[in-house]
Design an enzyme around this catalytic site. Structure first.
Site, PDB file in Angstrom:
ATOM      1  N   ASP A  10     118.630  43.092  88.927  1.00 48.23           N
ATOM      2  CA  ASP A  10     118.267  41.675  88.951  1.00 48.23           C
ATOM      3  C   ASP A  10     118.613  40.924  87.681  1.00 48.23           C
ATOM      4  O   ASP A  10     119.134  39.808  87.725  1.00 48.23           O
ATOM      5  CB  ASP A  10     116.772  41.529  89.224  1.00 48.23           C
ATOM      6  CG  ASP A  10     116.325  40.077  89.208  1.00 48.23           C
ATOM      7  OD1 ASP A  10     116.725  39.334  90.121  1.00 48.23           O
ATOM      8  OD2 ASP A  10     115.610  39.688  88.265  1.00 48.23           O
ATOM      9  N   ASP A  49     116.918  44.021  82.959  1.00 51.31           N
ATOM     10  CA  ASP A  49     116.357  45.354  83.184  1.00 51.31           C
ATOM     11  C   ASP A  49     117.112  46.001  84.347  1.00 51.31           C
ATOM     12  O   ASP A  49     118.117  45.480  84.807  1.00 51.31           O
ATOM     13  CB  ASP A  49     114.852  45.281  83.454  1.00 51.31           C
ATOM     14  CG  ASP A  49     114.521  44.271  84.546  1.00 51.31           C
ATOM     15  OD1 ASP A  49     115.366  44.051  85.433  1.00 51.31           O
ATOM     16  OD2 ASP A  49     113.418  43.683  84.499  1.00 51.31           O
ATOM     17  N   GLU A  97     117.819  36.044  78.622  1.00 48.40           N
ATOM     18  CA  GLU A  97     117.987  36.930  79.772  1.00 48.40           C
ATOM     19  C   GLU A  97     118.633  36.195  80.942  1.00 48.40           C
ATOM     20  O   GLU A  97     118.176  35.126  81.349  1.00 48.40           O
ATOM     21  CB  GLU A  97     116.651  37.527  80.224  1.00 48.40           C
ATOM     22  CG  GLU A  97     116.816  38.566  81.323  1.00 48.40           C
ATOM     23  CD  GLU A  97     115.532  39.313  81.635  1.00 48.40           C
ATOM     24  OE1 GLU A  97     115.613  40.452  82.138  1.00 48.40           O
ATOM     25  OE2 GLU A  97     114.439  38.768  81.369  1.00 48.40           O
ATOM     26  N   TYR A 126     108.237  38.138  90.802  1.00 43.18           N
ATOM     27  CA  TYR A 126     108.747  37.259  91.856  1.00 43.18           C
ATOM     28  C   TYR A 126     107.669  37.027  92.907  1.00 43.18           C
ATOM     29  O   TYR A 126     107.766  37.470  94.055  1.00 43.18           O
ATOM     30  CB  TYR A 126     110.009  37.852  92.483  1.00 43.18           C
ATOM     31  CG  TYR A 126     111.217  37.742  91.568  1.00 43.18           C
ATOM     32  CD1 TYR A 126     111.884  36.533  91.412  1.00 43.18           C
ATOM     33  CD2 TYR A 126     111.667  38.838  90.835  1.00 43.18           C
ATOM     34  CE1 TYR A 126     112.977  36.414  90.565  1.00 43.18           C
ATOM     35  CE2 TYR A 126     112.758  38.732  89.985  1.00 43.18           C
ATOM     36  CZ  TYR A 126     113.401  37.516  89.852  1.00 43.18           C
ATOM     37  OH  TYR A 126     114.486  37.397  89.010  1.00 43.18           O
TER      38      TYR A 126
END
Length: 618
Positions: A162, A165, A569, A322
């Site tokens: 995703d 990570d 990120e 999420y």
């Protein structure tokens, strides 16, 4: 046989006459020139004496099979020579000169950025990588994911990590595939023009192939979907996807798989992903039908009355990353794509159902509901259904609801314009669609895409603008909004920083990303052995080209620090929105949309007459 004299007289010749003729002939042989000199004779008299002048004989050339006069030959030869000088010689010269090939115009900045943004998906691939792997510092990984599952042959190998990570979150992954498919359906000609059509299709198929593994796609009814691979627990000292800092190729810790037994939001989004992809792959009938079958199964799960709770409810491992705030927007979004993929009117009836729209708060005019994200598909669903009204005008019984969607879509676009003060803006020119919270760029990119797409819908029908209350707004104003926000991402901001890695001369060098921050030097760094690369102040040894980072703060500030994931990120969903926005804005392939491909499965619409009014009563 005797000859006859049909004109009278005798055929006999007198001898005296013959002698007289001979004398006359001899007289003619006298020197005619002497006679003319002995007496001064005029020309007429001379002509009487001298007789007619002898004519020059024409000269001929015999070619064997053809005889022509000397004059004609000269004219023919001259014509050929002239033709050679006029036509042949310039042609020979032109062919012998160095050739200068016509080169297409250089790609615009959006094309350059788009090519890079697509590469981020290659960098995020999990599983056994394809032979044409475009990222040299990536290798096979996650080959044991889901290997202990008894109901999934071969495990859950593949898909995409995703973010920075190594977790695979299926909810935002499905949304990312839906967005990419939508952009291909609208702008396939642009992808083809820049040579990225097969690349983006490969990216989509890598995702949809994996999503088909996360449930029993061969069945018509299911009771379970796998929603996540990997886990991260804040503050934990047990090796997991957050505690450890390792390249995905080196993961050696346990990666649990999360099953979901109730989740209309997850199933609805996954159905949208597979249905939209089935339109992208219509040229591959077998695969397209497989996608439709899987999407049908998923949507049936989503509509099951016994499974009407959010997929993230009660599961902190999902909710902290999420969390889904509702599922009626996925009903509208998924049903719209199912209708376009299958032509089954029951999906359109659901997408325009008043109860669904009420529960989705489609007409509540809450500003946050105009912001497209992995959690809120409402503005995208309304635009997608508005498209049908614009180009197909299905009429009764859908017109009333579709017109309402059209009106709300216009108001959503109005809310993005600075003059109406719906959202705050940074001084540098970025709209704050998430109210100044971290990682704003994914929302900015999504808004840029749907606003640019709406302009293309208007342009395709010759509509120059729309109303925001009493104010008439030109479509150029909305296009300028989309351009300004994408330009901000690409470097037109107070820091002159491109937030797309690899684009421009100044971009983040310390991206929060495990694979990019650890060198591929033959050393396998342990779970905690990779911390030194996480905490290093040196730039990443591997450039993750095409990653759009989280973005700046509400004052346009940005810290290029690896450990500050709010700034540095990247995410799948963020990049999908950026790719869609970039392809909508590039001029490569022409500034237009594909109006009809999305409707190829939709049957001809013959609006039925509305019911008659009730009988009049006095």
């Amino acid at each position: 046989m005797n000859s006859a004299n049909h004109w009278g007289g005798s055929f006999e010749i007198n001898a005296d006459s013959v002698a007289e003729d001979e004398r006359s002939r001899n007289m003619m042989d006298l020197d005619r020139g002497a006679l003319s000199h002995s007496h001064q004779l005029d020309e007429t008299q001379q002509s009487w004496l001298l007789g007619p002048q002898e004519k020059k004989k024409k000269k001929y050339i015999d070619f064997g099979c053809i005889v022509c006069s000397h004059t004609a030959f000269k004219w023919t030869l001259g014509s050929i020579l002239v033709a050679f000088l006029v036509i042949g010689l310039p042609t020979i010269i032109a062919k012998t000169l160095p050739k200068h090939k016509h080169h297409p115009p250089p790609p615009d900045n959006y094309t350059v950025a788009l090519k890079k943004a697509l590469l981020f998906f290659d960098a995020q691939m999990s599983g056994r990588l394809p032979k044409n792997n475009r990222v040299p510092w990536r290798g096979n990984s996650g080959l044991k994911d889901g290997s202990d599952l008894s109901d999934v042959k071969g495990g859950l190998v593949g898909g995409y990590y995703d973010a920075g990570d190594n977790i695979k979150f299926h909810f935002p992954m499905a949304f990312s595939m839906s967005m990419l498919s939508w952009s291909v359906i609208e702008y396939s000609h642009k992808y083809k023009a820049i040579g990225e059509y097969e690349h983006v299709r490969d990216i989509i198929k890598w995702g949809t192939d994996y999503l088909l593994l996360t449930f029993n796609s061969s069945a018509t009814t299911i009771n379970k979907i796998y929603s996540q691979v990997g886990v991260a627990r804040n503050g934990s000292t047990t090796p997991d996807d957050h505690y450890c800092w390792q390249r995905p190729e080196d993961m050696d810790y346990t990666r649990p798989v999360t099953p979901t037994f109730s989740g209309p939001d997850l199933a609805g989004e996954m159905a949208a992903a597979l249905a939209s992809a089935s339109i992208v792959f219509r040229d591959n009938t077998k695969y397209s039908e497989k996608l439709i079958k899987g999407a049908t199964t998923l949507f049936r799960f989503a509509r099951d009355s016994g499974k009407r709770t959010s997929y993230s409810r009660g599961d902190i491992n999902i909710a902290m990353f999420y969390n889904s705030t509702g599922y009626y927007d996925e009903y509208m979004w998924g049903a719209a794509w199912m209708y376009y993929a299958t032509g089954n009117s029951s999906y359109l009836q659901l997408a325009t159902n008043k109860g669904i729209t009420k529960n989705a708060k489609a007409f509540s005019r809450i500003p946050d509901l105009s912001v497209l994200s992995w959690d809120n598909k409402l503005p995208a669903a309304q635009l997608l259904l508005t498209r049908m009204r614009i180009f197909l005008s299905p009429g009764y019984p859908y017109e009333e609801m579709l017109q309402s969607y059209h009106n709300v879509t216009g108001l959503n676009m109005c809310s993005y314009l600075r003059r109406f003060n719906v959202f705050n803006w940074t001084q540098g020119g970025m709209i704050q669609l998430n109210h100044g919270r971290p990682q704003p760029l994914q929302y900015v990119a999504n808004a840029a895409y749907i606003s640019s797409l709406y302009v293309d819908y208007m342009n395709a029908t010759g509509v120059p603008g729309w109303f925001c209350g009493p104010s008439y707004i030109s479509s150029d104003v909305l296009r300028h909004f989309a351009i300004s926000q994408v330009d901000y991402i690409l470097g037109a901001n107070p820091r002159n920083m491109s937030y797309l890695v690899g684009y421009g001369t100044r971009f983040p060098k310390h991206v929060h990303h495990r694979g990019a921050s650890i060198p591929r030097d033959g050393t396998k760094y342990s779970c905690t052995g990779g911390w030194k690369w996480r905490d290093s102040r040196n730039p990443n040894p591997n450039t993750i080209t095409g990653a759009m980072v989280g973005g700046p703060g509400k004052f346009d500030g940005f810290r290029d620090v690896r450990t500050n994931y709010n700034y540095t990120e990247p995410t799948l969903a963020g990049n999908a929105g950026l790719v869609a926005a970039l392809v909508s804005l590039t001029s490569s392939g022409g500034n237009r949309i594909d109006k009809n491909s999305i409707f190829s499965a939709v049957p001809p619409l013959y609006p039925t007459s509305p019911p008659p009014p009730p009988p009049w009563k006095p």
